[in-house]
Design a protein around this motif. Structure first.
Motif, PDB file in Angstrom:
ATOM      1  N   GLU A   1       3.283  -0.403   3.751  1.00 36.51           N
ATOM      2  CA  GLU A   1       1.833  -0.113   3.309  1.00 36.51           C
ATOM      3  C   GLU A   1       0.985   0.660   4.260  1.00 36.51           C
ATOM      4  O   GLU A   1       0.077   1.479   3.979  1.00 36.51           O
ATOM      5  CB  GLU A   1       1.152  -1.556   3.030  1.00 36.51           C
TER       6      GLU A   1
ATOM      7  N   SER B   1      -1.862   3.389   3.801  1.00 35.06           N
ATOM      8  CA  SER B   1      -3.332   3.087   3.941  1.00 35.06           C
ATOM      9  C   SER B   1      -4.374   3.763   4.355  1.00 35.06           C
ATOM     10  O   SER B   1      -5.472   4.005   3.807  1.00 35.06           O
ATOM     11  CB  SER B   1      -3.253   1.449   4.689  1.00 35.06           C
TER      12      SER B   1
ATOM     13  N   ILE C   1      -5.245   6.678   1.492  1.00 36.04           N
ATOM     14  CA  ILE C   1      -5.687   5.887   0.390  1.00 36.04           C
ATOM     15  C   ILE C   1      -7.214   5.661   0.929  1.00 36.04           C
ATOM     16  O   ILE C   1      -8.361   5.840   0.149  1.00 36.04           O
ATOM     17  CB  ILE C   1      -5.027   4.594  -0.134  1.00 36.04           C
ATOM     18  N   GLU C   2      -7.444   5.021   1.964  1.00 34.29           N
ATOM     19  CA  GLU C   2      -8.803   4.924   2.587  1.00 34.29           C
ATOM     20  C   GLU C   2      -9.537   5.906   2.651  1.00 34.29           C
ATOM     21  O   GLU C   2     -10.753   6.046   2.293  1.00 34.29           O
ATOM     22  CB  GLU C   2      -8.864   4.195   4.028  1.00 34.29           C
TER      23      GLU C   2
ATOM     24  N   ASP D   1     -10.504   7.230  -0.957  1.00 38.11           N
ATOM     25  CA  ASP D   1     -11.565   6.559  -1.588  1.00 38.11           C
ATOM     26  C   ASP D   1     -12.886   6.734  -0.991  1.00 38.11           C
ATOM     27  O   ASP D   1     -13.798   6.908  -1.786  1.00 38.11           O
ATOM     28  CB  ASP D   1     -11.209   4.959  -1.192  1.00 38.11           C
TER      29      ASP D   1
ATOM     30  N   ALA E   1      -1.568   9.461  -5.181  1.00 39.69           N
ATOM     31  CA  ALA E   1      -2.421   8.235  -4.980  1.00 39.69           C
ATOM     32  C   ALA E   1      -2.565   7.600  -6.421  1.00 39.69           C
ATOM     33  O   ALA E   1      -2.469   6.489  -6.485  1.00 39.69           O
ATOM     34  CB  ALA E   1      -3.970   8.380  -4.276  1.00 39.69           C
TER      35      ALA E   1
ATOM     36  N   ILE F   1       0.678   6.093  -7.322  1.00 36.07           N
ATOM     37  CA  ILE F   1       1.033   4.716  -6.324  1.00 36.07           C
ATOM     38  C   ILE F   1      -0.156   3.442  -6.828  1.00 36.07           C
ATOM     39  O   ILE F   1       0.425   2.283  -6.948  1.00 36.07           O
ATOM     40  CB  ILE F   1       0.877   4.987  -4.791  1.00 36.07           C
ATOM     41  N   LYS F   2      -1.241   3.566  -7.062  1.00 38.15           N
ATOM     42  CA  LYS F   2      -2.309   2.732  -7.147  1.00 38.15           C
ATOM     43  C   LYS F   2      -2.269   2.493  -8.645  1.00 38.15           C
ATOM     44  O   LYS F   2      -3.101   1.598  -9.048  1.00 38.15           O
ATOM     45  CB  LYS F   2      -3.565   3.146  -6.586  1.00 38.15           C
TER      46      LYS F   2
ATOM     47  N   ASP G   1      -4.309   4.165 -10.782  1.00 38.85           N
ATOM     48  CA  ASP G   1      -5.765   4.530 -10.823  1.00 38.85           C
ATOM     49  C   ASP G   1      -6.063   5.735 -11.266  1.00 38.85           C
ATOM     50  O   ASP G   1      -5.827   6.706 -10.644  1.00 38.85           O
ATOM     51  CB  ASP G   1      -6.562   3.989  -9.675  1.00 38.85           C
TER      52      ASP G   1
ATOM     53  N   TYR H   1      -8.354   8.579  -9.291  1.00 37.11           N
ATOM     54  CA  TYR H   1      -7.757   9.717  -8.203  1.00 37.11           C
ATOM     55  C   TYR H   1      -7.626  11.154  -9.226  1.00 37.11           C
ATOM     56  O   TYR H   1      -7.955  12.343  -8.627  1.00 37.11           O
ATOM     57  CB  TYR H   1      -6.644   9.253  -7.582  1.00 37.11           C
TER      58      TYR H   1
END
Length: 389
Positions: free
Chosen positions: A145, A149, A152-153, A156, A191, A194-195, A197, A200
């Motif tokens: 992770e 991380s 991704i942070e 976001d 992303a 991976i997520k 979501d 993105y």
């Protein structure tokens, strides 16, 4: 061979001899190689290893000064790591994964060493996101992770803090230069994968299309580097379309398409652009197999340009491999470009004829190299190797 410029009588003679050799059915390249237009897995792997090993042995990065271009997480070096990751998959040698892991650890798997105090425009800057492609690739391999991380942070934060949407080149919060289409979009696409979501992808698609609508010249089917080139012309009166800039877009399209699911609602736009844009680039390949620093005025920039050639070769090979381009139609151009790239490798494995950092066509010499050129070469090689399966 001494490096020549376009003003050198010897260089003019070299080009004359080049064309005479071509008329005779042979091909001669800058380092004096005469090569056959064959592609095979063994020679491809051998060339990739030679170039990768030279670059690792000569790899340097800055810890002070211009870290945007020369730091361990700079876009220049990030492009190398992206290509090196693809090479590591082929090499069958854990040495390369160890080297890449050491790079990630040295950068603490972070986008920018001092996240909190970074100037605000660089929080958005596409170049600063390029290293995220490497981190997310490594996450795919190891599932750690901490490798993902920070990336991704950052994504976001950008999505939650809308940027200045002005498209003039002075604004680096938006993707206002065509290189950005290699640096950032694939990070968002990865992303999303991976997520799981789609926000993105929604962001990526919106921002890519803003850049496309602003910088893509639909008449020429080429990308301006940025708004400052809209009214500029080359010595021959043609518009200024930078070879590597368009190469960045070509390779960026590949990296997006690799990540988009086949049934994605976003995919048709990128496939259609690929089918329009890459064939146009193919028409601008020189008889030597290279693309030049200026796509529409190669006579003013007659030297080979390896980084543009490698990025476009990567796209050509991917297009053939994934059925976006016809194999019979485009494989001859691919063979020529790969032979051209092989010819720029010296006896030690140094890749030459790479235009230095810039934003427009510049003169290139055989002794010029750069980590992003090597990364582009390894990306091209990875798809060339795949074409032989």
């Amino acid at each position: 061979m001494r490096n020549k410029t376009k003003y050198s009588p010897d260089y003019t003679l070299l080009h004359y001899l080049l064309y005479m050799f071509m008329l005779a059915g042979c091909t001669i390249y800058p380092y004096g190689y005469v090569l056959s237009s064959t592609i095979d897995k063994h020679s491809t792997k051998s060339a990739m290893k030679k170039v990768a090993d030279w670059q690792i042995g000569n790899f340097r990065y800055s810890t002070i000064g211009n870290l945007h271009d020369y730091g361990i997480d700079a876009w220049t070096n990030a492009t190398l790591y992206i290509g090196m990751t693809e090479w590591a998959k082929i090499a069958g040698d854990s040495t390369y994964y160890h080297w890449l892991t050491d790079i990630g650890l040295a950068g603490n798997w972070k986008l920018a060493a001092n996240f909190a105090s970074y100037p605000k425009y660089r929080m958005y800057h596409a170049d600063e996101l390029c290293i995220g492609q490497f981190y997310l690739n490594m996450f795919d391999l190891y599932g750690d992770e901490k490798m993902a991380s920070s990336t991704i942070e950052r994504l976001d934060w950008i999505i939650d803090n809308p940027q200045d949407s002005t498209m003039l080149i002075s604004n680096k919060q938006s993707w206002t230069w065509c290189d950005a289409l290699f640096m950032a979009p694939a990070v968002y696409a990865h992303a999303a994968k991976i997520k799981g979501d789609d926000r993105y992808l929604e962001y990526m698609d919106r921002e890519f299309k803003r850049t496309y609508n602003f910088l893509y010249d639909k008449e020429n089917r080429l990308f301006f580097r940025d708004s400052s080139y809209f009214d500029k012309t080359e010595e021959n009166g043609e518009k200024v379309f930078w070879g590597r800039g368009n190469g960045w877009v070509a390779a960026g399209l590949v990296n997006i398409l690799k990540l988009l699911p086949e049934n994605s609602a976003y995919r048709p736009f990128y496939e259609n652009l690929f089918r329009e844009f890459i064939p146009r680039l193919a028409t601008l390949q020189s008889p030597t197999g290279f693309w030049h620093a200026s796509l529409l005025d190669p006579e003013s920039y007659p030297s080979p340009e390896t980084s543009a050639t490698a990025l476009i070769t990567y796209a050509l090979a991917y297009g053939i491999n994934d059925g976006l381009l016809g194999k019979e139609e485009y494989k001859p151009a691919l063979k020529k470009s790969w032979d051209a790239l092989l010819s720029t490798i010296d006896k030690d494995g140094k890749l030459g004829w790479v235009q230095p950092i810039g934003a427009d066509p510049k003169k290139v010499t055989g002794d010029m190299t750069a980590s992003y050129g090597v990364g582009a070469f390894l990306l091209a090689g990875s798809e060339i190797f795949r074409i032989n399966k």
